[in-house]
Design a protein around this motif. Structure first.
Motif, mmCIF file in Angstrom:
data_model
loop_
_atom_site.group_PDB
_atom_site.id
_atom_site.type_symbol
_atom_site.label_atom_id
_atom_site.label_comp_id
_atom_site.label_asym_id
_atom_site.label_seq_id
_atom_site.Cartn_x
_atom_site.Cartn_y
_atom_site.Cartn_z
ATOM 1 N N ASP A 158 0.837 -1.203 0.000
ATOM 2 C CA ASP A 158 0.000 0.000 0.000
ATOM 3 C C ASP A 158 0.866 1.245 0.000
ATOM 4 O O ASP A 158 1.936 1.267 0.613
ATOM 5 C CB ASP A 158 -0.917 0.001 1.228
ATOM 6 N N PRO A 159 0.438 2.292 -0.700
ATOM 7 C CA PRO A 159 -0.791 2.367 -1.481
ATOM 8 C C PRO A 159 -0.603 1.759 -2.866
ATOM 9 O O PRO A 159 0.530 1.661 -3.354
ATOM 10 C CB PRO A 159 -1.032 3.874 -1.583
ATOM 11 N N PRO A 160 -1.707 1.380 -3.533
ATOM 12 C CA PRO A 160 -1.573 0.875 -4.901
ATOM 13 C C PRO A 160 -1.092 1.976 -5.841
ATOM 14 O O PRO A 160 -1.203 3.164 -5.533
ATOM 15 C CB PRO A 160 -2.998 0.419 -5.246
ATOM 16 N N LEU A 161 -0.553 1.576 -6.966
ATOM 17 C CA LEU A 161 -0.073 2.539 -7.954
ATOM 18 C C LEU A 161 -1.234 3.240 -8.637
ATOM 19 O O LEU A 161 -2.278 2.639 -8.897
ATOM 20 C CB LEU A 161 0.793 1.835 -9.000
ATOM 21 N N SER A 162 -1.061 4.521 -8.924
ATOM 22 C CA SER A 162 -2.062 5.278 -9.676
ATOM 23 C C SER A 162 -1.754 5.132 -11.159
ATOM 24 O O SER A 162 -0.632 5.402 -11.598
ATOM 25 C CB SER A 162 -2.019 6.760 -9.289
ATOM 26 N N ILE A 163 -2.723 4.696 -11.929
ATOM 27 C CA ILE A 163 -2.514 4.493 -13.361
ATOM 28 C C ILE A 163 -2.932 5.775 -14.081
ATOM 29 O O ILE A 163 -4.081 5.956 -14.482
ATOM 30 C CB ILE A 163 -3.310 3.280 -13.873
ATOM 31 N N ASP A 164 -1.954 6.683 -14.216
ATOM 32 C CA ASP A 164 -2.230 7.982 -14.822
ATOM 33 C C ASP A 164 -1.147 8.413 -15.810
ATOM 34 O O ASP A 164 -1.149 9.534 -16.297
ATOM 35 C CB ASP A 164 -2.400 9.047 -13.732
ATOM 36 N N LEU A 217 -1.506 -7.097 -11.920
ATOM 37 C CA LEU A 217 -0.118 -7.006 -12.368
ATOM 38 C C LEU A 217 0.092 -5.618 -12.958
ATOM 39 O O LEU A 217 -0.682 -5.163 -13.806
ATOM 40 C CB LEU A 217 0.179 -8.063 -13.431
ATOM 41 N N TYR A 218 1.135 -4.934 -12.505
ATOM 42 C CA TYR A 218 1.423 -3.572 -12.959
ATOM 43 C C TYR A 218 2.591 -3.563 -13.938
ATOM 44 O O TYR A 218 3.538 -4.352 -13.821
ATOM 45 C CB TYR A 218 1.804 -2.677 -11.777
ATOM 46 N N LEU A 219 2.551 -2.612 -14.857
ATOM 47 C CA LEU A 219 3.671 -2.350 -15.749
ATOM 48 C C LEU A 219 3.836 -0.848 -15.892
ATOM 49 O O LEU A 219 2.862 -0.127 -16.151
ATOM 50 C CB LEU A 219 3.428 -2.972 -17.127
ATOM 51 N N GLY A 220 5.055 -0.368 -15.705
ATOM 52 C CA GLY A 220 5.362 1.046 -15.897
ATOM 53 C C GLY A 220 6.606 1.174 -16.756
ATOM 54 O O GLY A 220 7.653 0.608 -16.414
ATOM 55 N N VAL A 221 6.514 1.887 -17.883
ATOM 56 C CA VAL A 221 7.618 1.961 -18.833
ATOM 57 C C VAL A 221 7.836 3.401 -19.283
ATOM 58 O O VAL A 221 6.877 4.138 -19.545
ATOM 59 C CB VAL A 221 7.349 1.079 -20.077
ATOM 60 N N GLU A 222 9.105 3.796 -19.357
ATOM 61 C CA GLU A 222 9.493 5.072 -19.940
ATOM 62 C C GLU A 222 10.196 4.781 -21.261
ATOM 63 O O GLU A 222 11.262 4.149 -21.280
ATOM 64 C CB GLU A 222 10.427 5.835 -19.007
ATOM 65 N N VAL A 223 9.596 5.208 -22.353
ATOM 66 C CA VAL A 223 10.089 4.890 -23.690
ATOM 67 C C VAL A 223 10.749 6.120 -24.308
ATOM 68 O O VAL A 223 10.181 7.212 -24.287
ATOM 69 C CB VAL A 223 8.947 4.401 -24.609
ATOM 70 N N THR A 224 11.943 5.934 -24.837
ATOM 71 C CA THR A 224 12.598 6.963 -25.639
ATOM 72 C C THR A 224 12.329 6.644 -27.103
ATOM 73 O O THR A 224 12.660 5.544 -27.575
ATOM 74 C CB THR A 224 14.113 7.001 -25.378
ATOM 75 N N ALA A 239 -11.436 -3.814 -18.623
ATOM 76 C CA ALA A 239 -11.002 -3.918 -17.227
ATOM 77 C C ALA A 239 -9.521 -3.583 -17.062
ATOM 78 O O ALA A 239 -9.060 -3.358 -15.943
ATOM 79 C CB ALA A 239 -11.273 -5.334 -16.707
ATOM 80 N N ILE A 240 -8.785 -3.552 -18.169
ATOM 81 C CA ILE A 240 -7.359 -3.202 -18.113
ATOM 82 C C ILE A 240 -7.233 -1.689 -18.079
ATOM 83 O O ILE A 240 -7.733 -0.989 -18.960
ATOM 84 C CB ILE A 240 -6.603 -3.758 -19.335
ATOM 85 N N ARG A 241 -6.568 -1.173 -17.074
ATOM 86 C CA ARG A 241 -6.346 0.270 -16.988
ATOM 87 C C ARG A 241 -5.016 0.619 -17.640
ATOM 88 O O ARG A 241 -3.995 -0.009 -17.342
ATOM 89 C CB ARG A 241 -6.353 0.727 -15.524
ATOM 90 N N VAL A 242 -5.028 1.573 -18.545
ATOM 91 C CA VAL A 242 -3.813 1.979 -19.226
ATOM 92 C C VAL A 242 -3.832 3.496 -19.413
ATOM 93 O O VAL A 242 -4.880 4.085 -19.691
ATOM 94 C CB VAL A 242 -3.663 1.245 -20.585
ATOM 95 N N ALA A 243 -2.686 4.118 -19.210
ATOM 96 C CA ALA A 243 -2.566 5.570 -19.353
ATOM 97 C C ALA A 243 -1.168 5.873 -19.875
ATOM 98 O O ALA A 243 -0.218 5.126 -19.642
ATOM 99 C CB ALA A 243 -2.805 6.273 -18.015
ATOM 100 N N ALA A 285 0.179 0.493 -16.931
ATOM 101 C CA ALA A 285 -0.968 -0.397 -17.116
ATOM 102 C C ALA A 285 -1.172 -1.244 -15.873
ATOM 103 O O ALA A 285 -0.212 -1.545 -15.144
ATOM 104 C CB ALA A 285 -0.773 -1.289 -18.338
ATOM 105 N N ALA A 286 -2.412 -1.602 -15.636
ATOM 106 C CA ALA A 286 -2.776 -2.515 -14.554
ATOM 107 C C ALA A 286 -3.655 -3.604 -15.152
ATOM 108 O O ALA A 286 -4.749 -3.323 -15.655
ATOM 109 C CB ALA A 286 -3.516 -1.781 -13.443
#
Length: 266
Positions: free
Chosen positions: A27-33, A80-87, A164-168, A180-181
């Protein structure tokens, strides 16, 4: 000193490992924004910046400014979370839904039943292939022109429930960020707990041309690209520190070619 050198070498090796251990997100969960600053304390970052990770059309890669990425995977109860910074020096995504693979996007492959039917090479029961599009970042107000971030399930093709998949995603000076979540309930997976093993792969795809097409792709594994279960990377759901029991090696003979059609995205 020798001790300091050994510590440096161990730290360097750990920093360059594949993200084989997926840390628990307390906690806390990740904010998908699309803002990945809340990922800073999550361990086990992966970095795709070298040519050896361009496993699809490597000759088209012009360097890290053309395409590279760094990111993290995490899990908690039910997601399951995924966070990526793309160049990416040219953002090009003019397709929606199942055609998103013709533009800039990210794919995540999951084998949640890695020990079931070990001789089957192609994706089937227990395996999932998701596409995550950052959209085109246009804000004209015309829904026919503005493409928002979205998710699609390529395999299995008829699962439904992608809403149901959250993506931002957010545009950056050098490219974009994407979060994404993916709910485990969508995959009918109730086995998620610390120590559970799975196989996975992250693929960051790039299109720079006027014509929509998949020009190049970077992956965690440096093996030549093929959609096959044994190419996926063995992983384990770890604790919040990203640590856990050693991952069991999965070896064996190359499986025979399947007799039925092979689900694939070019």
């Amino acid at each position: 000193s020798v001790g300091c050198l050994c510590l440096f070498l161990v730290s360097f090796a750990l920093a360059n490992e594949l993200p084989c251990r997926i840390p628990l997100k307390p906690d806390p969960p990740l904010s998908i924004d699309g803002d990945i600053t809340d990922w800073q304390e999550a361990p086990n970052e992966f970095i795709l910046s070298e040519g050896k990770h361009v496993t699809h059309e490597p000759k088209s890669w012009k360097g890290a400014d053309d395409l590279s990425a760094k990111g993290k995977i995490a899990w908690r109860d039910g997601v399951l979370y995924l966070g990526v910074e793309v160049t990416d020096d040219i953002i090009a995504q003019e397709k929606r839904g199942r055609e998103m693979y013709l533009g800039d996007h990210i794919e995540i492959f999951l084998d949640l039943s890695p020990l079931a039917e070990p001789q089957r090479a192609y994706l089937g029961a227990g395996q999932w292939q998701f596409g995550l599009s950052p959209g085109n970042f246009k804000t004209t107000g015309n829904p026919g022109v503005d493409i928002k971030p979205e998710a699609v399930c390529f395999v299995p093709a008829d699962v439904g429930g992608e809403a149901a998949i959250r993506v931002a995603a957010r545009r950056t000076k050098a490219g974009y960020t994407l979060e994404a979540a993916l709910p485990f309930s969508l995959m009918n997976w109730d086995a998620a707990k610390e120590g559970v093993e799975l196989n996975a792969e992250i693929a960051v795809s790039d299109c720079d041309s006027v014509e929509p097409k998949q020009e190049k792709m970077m992956t965690l594994s440096t093996e030549k690209w093929v959609i096959e279960r044994k190419r996926l990377v063995p992983m384990v759901l770890a604790n919040a520190a990203g640590a856990g029991a050693p991952i069991k090696a999965r070896t064996g003979e190359k499986p025979p070619a399947p007799t039925g059609p092979i689900p694939t995205i070019e």
